[in-house]
Scaffold this motif. Structure first.
Motif, PDB file in Angstrom:
ATOM      1  N   LEU A  85       0.803  -1.220   0.000  1.00  0.00           N
ATOM      2  CA  LEU A  85       0.000   0.000   0.000  1.00  0.00           C
ATOM      3  C   LEU A  85       0.838   1.274   0.000  1.00  0.00           C
ATOM      4  O   LEU A  85       0.305   2.365   0.219  1.00  0.00           O
ATOM      5  N   GLY A 135      -1.224   5.097  -0.028  1.00  0.00           N
ATOM      6  CA  GLY A 135      -1.477   5.565   1.325  1.00  0.00           C
ATOM      7  C   GLY A 135      -1.121   7.018   1.544  1.00  0.00           C
ATOM      8  O   GLY A 135      -1.414   7.574   2.612  1.00  0.00           O
ATOM      9  N   ALA A 178       1.559  -2.709   4.847  1.00  0.00           N
ATOM     10  CA  ALA A 178       1.477  -1.276   5.127  1.00  0.00           C
ATOM     11  C   ALA A 178       2.734  -0.841   5.869  1.00  0.00           C
ATOM     12  O   ALA A 178       3.687  -1.601   6.029  1.00  0.00           O
ATOM     13  N   SER A 222      -1.908   4.506   5.170  1.00  0.00           N
ATOM     14  CA  SER A 222      -2.077   3.115   4.728  1.00  0.00           C
ATOM     15  C   SER A 222      -2.639   2.217   5.822  1.00  0.00           C
ATOM     16  O   SER A 222      -3.536   1.398   5.565  1.00  0.00           O
TER      17      SER A 222
END
Length: 323
Positions: free
Chosen positions: A17, A21, A64, A71
């Motif tokens: 991500l 994010g 993340a 994120s």
């Protein structure tokens, strides 16, 4: 490159991500692939669409980091909204603090700190969002010089986290990744290896960590590969001109450079998860399809000639602009 039925487990591809994010990141083409107005709401909507599509296509690992803007927040919200995704595995990273304030032209986008105080603060922040869904917590972008490799007080705290059921890992970056991975394999607490996983950059342009990652896999550590498309340098219409050799090999094989890039990484027997950094659903679909595609050994031999010296690769990466 001959299509074959998928033989890897569903989590062979993971979704990273990093690029959705926060409004600014270094992936090439991101300025065209994301909405012109990258508000938190717009990126949240895109992140949800990607996570939905990923889960539907069998992706079960979601990656993340504290420094990836929102994120963790987006991932936590998605998990709450999708109770059926109870088998989704969640990893995050600590060690960088996001400092860009939702700007694409900040002087400094993130600040690195691998100290114990940073770990405690960021673990609390991560747990406030992800709670018991956190399954893997990694030190972000460790290099040979990082104090995290030798800080026994930090190791003790990480070992306590592992005892609570959260796997402890690290990600690596820079031209000396192999050295970092091998040093991490030697870290123990109470006679037990500390790090259960390692996440490293590996792609057809940057292969220097391959031997060390194979050793990590053979030693029972989970190996996650990031930046399989070299931050977009190998990706479709946004491909960098200096990767023409890979594009030519891909054309000869009847495929595209981005599909070949993913397939070549997934073909390595020591890779457990290949992260997709897709920012569109179409990119994600192409990545998951590519990971289930066999690569002829002769094609891999040709690709070996495309690898750059590690120092040159990382120098180029450091010059990529934040889009």
């Amino acid at each position: 490159m001959t299509p074959t039925p998928p033989t890897a487990p569903p989590s062979r591809i993971g979704l990273g991500l990093a690029a959705v994010g926060r409004p600014g990141y270094i992936t090439l083409g991101r300025d065209a692939d994301l909405p012109a107005r990258r508000t938190p709401e717009a990126l949240r909507e895109r992140a949800f669409a990607l996570m939905d599509a990923a889960y539907e296509r069998g992706v079960r690992y979601f990656d993340a980091a504290r420094s990836y803007g929102r994120s963790e927040e987006y991932l936590a919200d998605w998990l709450r909204a999708r109770p059926g995704a109870s088998d989704a595995a969640v990893g995050s990273k600590w060690g960088y603090t996001y400092t860009a304030g939702w700007s694409t032209d900040a002087d400094v986008h993130e600040v690195k700190d691998h100290g114990v105080d940073s770990y405690r603060r960021q673990l609390a922040e991560t747990r406030a969002l992800l709670g018991g869904r956190l399954g893997l917590y990694q030190i972000h972008s460790v290099t040979p010089e990082s104090p995290a490799l030798g800080d026994t007080a930090l190791h003790e705290e990480l070992a306590r986290l592992a005892a609570e059921g959260v796997a402890v890992g690290l990600s690596t970056s820079g031209p000396r990744q192999a050295e970092t991975v091998r040093a991490a394999l030697e870290v123990t607490v109470g006679g037990r290896p500390l790090f259960a996983s390692v996440q490293s950059t590996y792609n057809v342009l940057e292969t220097s960590a391959g031997g060390a990652l194979a050793e990590a896999h053979a030693d029972g550590r989970t190996v996650i590969v990031k930046e399989a498309m070299a931050n977009g340098r190998l990706a479709g219409p946004h491909r960098a001109p200096d990767t023409e050799r890979v594009a030519r090999i891909a054309r000869d094989a009847g495929t595209t450079s981005d599909a070949l890039a993913i397939a070549a990484v997934a073909a390595q027997p020591w890779v457990d998860v290949v992260l997709s950094g897709a920012v569109t659903v179409d990119q994600l679909a192409a990545n998951t399809d590519a990971a289930a595609t066999a690569v002829d050994p002769d094609l891999l031999d040709r690709l070996a000639g495309a690898a750059e010296p590690a120092e040159a690769y990382w120098a180029r990466r450091s010059r990529l602009p934040w889009h």
